[in-house]
Design a protein around this motif. Structure first.
Motif, short mmCIF file in Angstrom:
data_model
loop_
_atom_site.label_atom_id
_atom_site.label_comp_id
_atom_site.label_asym_id
_atom_site.label_seq_id
_atom_site.Cartn_x
_atom_site.Cartn_y
_atom_site.Cartn_z
N VAL A 223 0.84 -1.21 0.00
CA VAL A 223 0.00 0.00 0.00
C VAL A 223 0.87 1.25 0.00
CG1 VAL A 223 -1.77 1.30 1.26
CG2 VAL A 223 -1.81 -1.20 1.29
N LYS A 281 -12.17 11.04 2.45
CA LYS A 281 -13.47 10.39 2.29
C LYS A 281 -13.34 9.07 1.54
CE LYS A 281 -16.66 14.22 2.70
NZ LYS A 281 -17.49 15.20 2.02
N ILE A 282 -12.36 8.98 0.68
CA ILE A 282 -12.21 7.77 -0.11
C ILE A 282 -11.27 6.77 0.56
CG2 ILE A 282 -11.25 6.91 -2.31
CD1 ILE A 282 -12.56 9.47 -3.55
N SER A 283 -10.23 7.26 1.19
CA SER A 283 -9.23 6.31 1.72
C SER A 283 -9.21 6.22 3.24
CB SER A 283 -7.84 6.70 1.23
OG SER A 283 -7.77 6.55 -0.17
N SER A 284 -9.30 7.31 3.93
CA SER A 284 -9.32 7.39 5.40
C SER A 284 -8.38 8.50 5.86
CB SER A 284 -8.93 6.07 6.06
OG SER A 284 -9.12 6.17 7.47
N PHE A 289 -2.26 6.68 7.24
CA PHE A 289 -1.39 6.24 6.15
C PHE A 289 0.03 6.78 6.34
CE2 PHE A 289 -5.57 5.63 4.36
CZ PHE A 289 -5.43 4.47 3.61
N ARG A 321 1.98 -1.13 13.55
CA ARG A 321 2.01 -0.77 12.13
C ARG A 321 2.78 0.53 11.88
NH1 ARG A 321 -3.64 -0.17 9.91
NH2 ARG A 321 -2.46 0.45 8.07
N ARG A 458 -10.75 6.50 -10.33
CA ARG A 458 -10.58 5.13 -9.85
C ARG A 458 -11.49 4.17 -10.60
NH1 ARG A 458 -9.32 4.24 -3.92
NH2 ARG A 458 -7.48 5.52 -3.63
N ARG A 459 -12.62 4.67 -11.10
CA ARG A 459 -13.55 3.81 -11.84
C ARG A 459 -13.23 3.80 -13.33
NH1 ARG A 459 -18.86 5.99 -8.49
NH2 ARG A 459 -18.10 5.22 -6.50
N GLN B 40 -14.99 -0.19 -6.07
CA GLN B 40 -15.46 0.89 -6.94
C GLN B 40 -16.25 0.40 -8.15
OE1 GLN B 40 -15.33 4.19 -6.12
NE2 GLN B 40 -14.44 3.45 -4.23
N VAL B 101 -22.33 0.82 -5.29
CA VAL B 101 -20.90 0.67 -5.62
C VAL B 101 -20.22 -0.03 -4.45
CG1 VAL B 101 -18.76 1.94 -6.05
CG2 VAL B 101 -20.91 2.78 -7.01
N TRP B 105 -13.93 1.27 3.44
CA TRP B 105 -13.45 2.42 4.21
C TRP B 105 -13.16 1.99 5.62
CZ3 TRP B 105 -13.47 5.75 8.22
CH2 TRP B 105 -12.86 6.99 8.01
N PRO B 106 -11.97 2.21 6.13
CA PRO B 106 -10.79 2.77 5.48
C PRO B 106 -10.35 1.88 4.31
CG PRO B 106 -10.44 2.55 7.85
CD PRO B 106 -11.70 1.84 7.54
N GLU B 107 -9.55 2.46 3.44
CA GLU B 107 -9.16 1.74 2.24
C GLU B 107 -8.26 0.55 2.54
OE1 GLU B 107 -7.52 4.33 -0.68
OE2 GLU B 107 -7.70 2.85 -2.25
N VAL B 108 -7.61 0.57 3.68
CA VAL B 108 -6.79 -0.58 4.10
C VAL B 108 -7.40 -1.13 5.38
CG1 VAL B 108 -4.51 -1.31 4.87
CG2 VAL B 108 -4.72 0.43 3.09
N THR B 115 -21.92 1.68 -1.22
CA THR B 115 -22.18 3.11 -1.17
C THR B 115 -22.98 3.53 -2.40
OG1 THR B 115 -20.09 3.57 -2.25
CG2 THR B 115 -20.08 3.61 0.15
N GLU B 116 -23.44 4.76 -2.40
CA GLU B 116 -24.25 5.31 -3.50
C GLU B 116 -25.40 4.35 -3.82
OE1 GLU B 116 -21.68 6.72 -6.76
OE2 GLU B 116 -20.05 6.67 -5.29
#
Lengths: 535, 244
Positions: A223, A281-284, A289, A321, A458-459, B40, B101, B105-108, B115-116
């Motif tokens: 990641v 909003k998308i990843s955290s 990170f 981590r 991303r899509r 996604q 979709v 979340w979180p992405e990891v 969602t949506e």
């Protein structure tokens, strides 16, 4: 015929005053400064505050209240704590309708602009501030309140709009870029004196290289999101301000849907498509990170600095981590390093109008108390906040706190103090966006544009001209930007074409039905007449 | 004239029916297909409401999050737009067809969710899940396969949540107050886990909220809840009882 109309006129005459009395029936008297503050009475006032999921901040509010009540035993302050500005805003809106707003409230100027769509909701502070007895630095106060000129001018100015000062600043922060300097250098780069967008994008793309097993070369992990921006509304707003591109005018004319914004979004799209950029909003949380060695440039508020870095006192991931690295704290990326610009943000305080002006005055005293050095310094030390008064900034206790950066990873956590210094040194380079009814929605829209673009990248969607036209249309509709600047409950504008066609069709059907009914009645009447003549 | 009116009315009705049927529906996925779908990507599932968080308005649009499950898997519907009227209809057992979709979340190490989302209520059938005992899966890689399902944990011991020895905290760091999320720690087999009473799912007046407030360090308890995921398993507990 005329006699038949008389009851209708009478009914209308009776109803009109009723309708008129319903509109604005709430008590709407403007605040008038009393001659004196009546200390023979007892007061209970409410204070709605926000703490950043931080027990120490809640404790500081409690202590401030206790200390104030000791000075003014006549006034009791009831604290209601929130962890979200949005929830405070929603609750105030709900309580405006019932006249049960708090007395003192933590707020943002954008929110005040919405509150002001009601009548005499938020008290203008101009007269209160200037009052020689109970105003800022007033002679009859039981504590040492800052004088007006002792509040940082830039911060106080942010609370003035529509011809009045509607709030006092409470704390100020800006955004900072928290950088894994170790990885930047590992990638063969040296941090410039002023961080630029070009540098951040270039290093971020360089960090995307992987080995044969799919591990990123820079961190050896699966990641890596090199650049994460927490507040995408600030990201858009800041880029546009740096570019001197349109955002909005102070009267609420919207300029955000421009070619400049599109150029910015195209760049965001390109880097989101490679995976080099993402959002909270998308990843955290960027901090999670960053601390796990999975991000290099994390942009977040200076008020979030205690979460940033491998020695951060607050963490939201397993400590196992966390990856050790050197953290650099810099201004947000710039377009013109010679003329850096960054946003000014942070909580302010407002007063709500009440029937009893003495109650408002009691609330005003408490509000001022929150600007005293003790409260200012204690609260600012909980996070990367800057006190808003020159008196607190110059206080030896505060100077000592700054000087002891790095002595420990708690109160004197060096990343936090570096973040505070960053704002202190750049106050003159901060900006705020215009405040008007709807400016909060426009801010949301600014962030939504970035969020949508990153999702689309991303899509694997295509970002062509048609895409941006649709994006602008969708976001404007979602955030109701066509209603910006208009009073709540005002004119909804013209009906959409489809609705006009449908309603016309319905109208035509009813006219048709009525015509058939009337013609039937007429025919029946004629038949009856004919029969009676025949008889 | 009557004939004309009937024709016009028929035309209006036909137009409405055509517009309603204009969109053909995607086939519903199996859970295996959902699992295999990329993040996604668009997904369609048929599932049953098991529980729901509070309804609220996001920028004037009513939304709520739903814990849903069918016979072979579970789906968390995050902030699905729905009217208050529909929210009231979406009671446990209600079958819904959901388009949305697939997100995480979180992405990891995060929660897999839809969602949506948009939905259609199907009144043909109802179904509610029984809690699956996953106590033995705690701490193993197999637990993630049960994500979002209605599960149970048996015979766990309440541990001190913080250095002060409290059995629970309001909010993860103790900064909250009654009515906020409750966090508590429980152990089994020598390993300790953090569980949550999510206040939007079970508020301060619910039995589970009160039961957790009454916990004492050392209590042995059984629990049921939904296997939410945040940086690892973070179950949203819906019932607590003394261990049998």
């Amino acid at each position: 015929m005329k006699r038949r109309l008389i009851p209708f006129f009478l009914l209308a005459a009776l109803l009109l005053p009723l309708l008129a009395s319903c509109h604005g029936s709430r008590d709407s008297r403007a605040f008038e400064l009393p001659e004196t503050f009546d200390l023979t009475r007892r007061y209970e006032i409410t204070f709605w505050a926000k703490n950043d999921t931080n027990k120490t901040q809640a404790d500081i509010y409690e202590k401030a209240i206790a200390d104030f009540e000791a000075l003014y035993p006549e006034i009791r302050v009831v604290l209601r704590s929130y962890t979200d500005y949005g929830q405070i805003f929603n609750d105030v809106i709900t309580n405006l309708a019932t006249g049960t707003t708090p007395n003192v409230c933590i707020t943002y100027p954008d929110h005040i602009a919405t509150y002001l769509t009601g009548e005499n909701t938020v008290v203008p502070l101009d007269l209160l501030m200037e009052d020689g007895r109970c105003g800022l630095g007033g002679s009859e106060l039981r504590f040492s309140s800052p004088k007006k000129e002792e509040i940082v001018g830039k911060f106080l100015g942010e609370c003035a709009f529509a011809g009045h000062t509607y709030a006092l600043p409470f704390m100020r922060s800006t955004e900072a870029c928290y950088i894994n300097k170790t990885y930047v250098e590992k990638l063969g780069y040296t941090l410039p004196e002023t961080l630029t967008w070009d540098f951040v994008w270039e290093v971020s793309e360089a960090a995307m290289q992987k080995d044969g097993e799919g591990n990123y070369l820079v961190n050896g992990q699966k990641v890596m999101i090199p650049f994460i921006y927490k507040s995408t509304d600030n990201m858009t707003i800041t880029w546009l301000a740096q570019k001197d591109a349109p955002y909005s005018t102070s009267s609420g004319e919207i300029g955000i849907f421009s070619s400049e914004t599109e150029a910015f979004l195209r760049e965001v799209f390109a880097h989101a498509a490679t995976g080099a950029f993402s959002t909270f909003k998308i990843s955290s949380y960027p901090a999670n990170f960053l601390n796990a060695g999975q991000c290099i440039f994390a942009v977040d508020s200076t008020a979030g600095s205690t979460w940033m870095g491998s020695d951060a006192p607050l963490v939201d991931i397993d400590r196992e981590r966390i990856v050790p690295f050197e953290t650099a704290v810099m201004t947000v990326p710039q377009l013109d390093p010679e003329n850096p610009k960054m946003i000014s943000q942070g909580p302010s305080l407002c007063l709500f109008g009440k029937k009893d002006p003495q109650e408002v005055l009691a609330s005003w005293l408490f509000m001022q108390y929150l600007l005293t050095n003790g409260v200012q310094i204690a609260y600012s030390e909980t996070e990367g906040y800057l006190p808003v008064t020159e008196t607190a900034l110059a206080d030896p206790a505060y100077q000592d706190y700054l000087a002891r950066a790095g002595e420990d990873n708690a109160l004197h956590y060096p990343v936090k103090i570096a973040a505070v210094r960053l704002l202190r040194e750049n106050i003159g380079r901060t900006f705020v966006t215009p405040v008007f009814n709807g400016s909060a929605s426009l801010r949301d829209a600014a962030g939504q544009l970035v969020e949508n673009v990153v999702k689309s990248a991303r899509r694997r969607e295509t970002a062509d001209d048609a895409y941006f036209k649709k994006l602008y249309r969708d976001v404007a509709a979602l955030k109701k930007l066509d209603r910006i600047g208009k009073p709540i409950g005002g004119d909804l504008g013209p009906l959409p074409k489809a609705s006009v066609v449908f309603l016309s069709l319905l109208g035509a059907v009813w006219i048709g039905i009525a015509a058939v009914f009337l013609s039937g009645k007429l025919r029946e009447k004629r038949r009856k007449n004919k029969k009676s003549i025949e008889k | 004239m009557k004939k004309f009116c009937i024709l016009v009315l028929a035309f209006v009705l036909a137009m409405s029916a055509m517009s309603a049927c204009a969109k053909t529906e995607d086939a519903a996925m199996t859970y295996a297909q959902f699992e295999a779908a990329a993040l996604q990507s668009k997904v369609t599932v048929e599932t049953y409401v098991q529980a729901k968080q509070g309804w609220w308005e996001d920028n004037g649009v009513g939304v709520a999050s739903f814990y849903t499950q069918n016979e072979d898997g579970a789906y968390f519907l995050y902030n699905m737009p729905c009217s208050k009227e529909d929210y009231d209809k979406l009671v446990p057992g209600t079958k819904i067809r959901v388009n949305g979709v697939k997100s995480m979340w979180p992405e990891v190490n995060g929660e897999i969710e839809i969602t949506e989302a948009t939905y259609k209520i199907d009144t043909s059938k109802t179904w509610t899940a029984s809690a699956k005992d996953v106590t033995s899966l705690l701490g193993t890689d197999a637990l993630i396969k049960e994500m979002n399902k209605f599960v149970s944990f048996k015979g766990m011991t309440v541990e001190a949540y913080n250095d002060k020895g409290d059995a629970f905290n309001y909010k993860w760091d103790g900064s909250g107050k009654q009515g906020d999320d409750l966090y508590f720690k429980v152990s089994v087999g020598g390993k300790t886990y953090t569980f949550t009473v999510e206040s939007y799912l079970c508020g301060k007046d619910t039995d589970v909220y009160k039961a957790v407030e009454a916990l004492k360090v050392g209590d042995k308890i059984d629990m049921e809840g939904f296997l939410y995921w945040y940086e690892g398993a973070n179950p949203h507990i819906t019932s607590v009882a003394a261990a049998k």
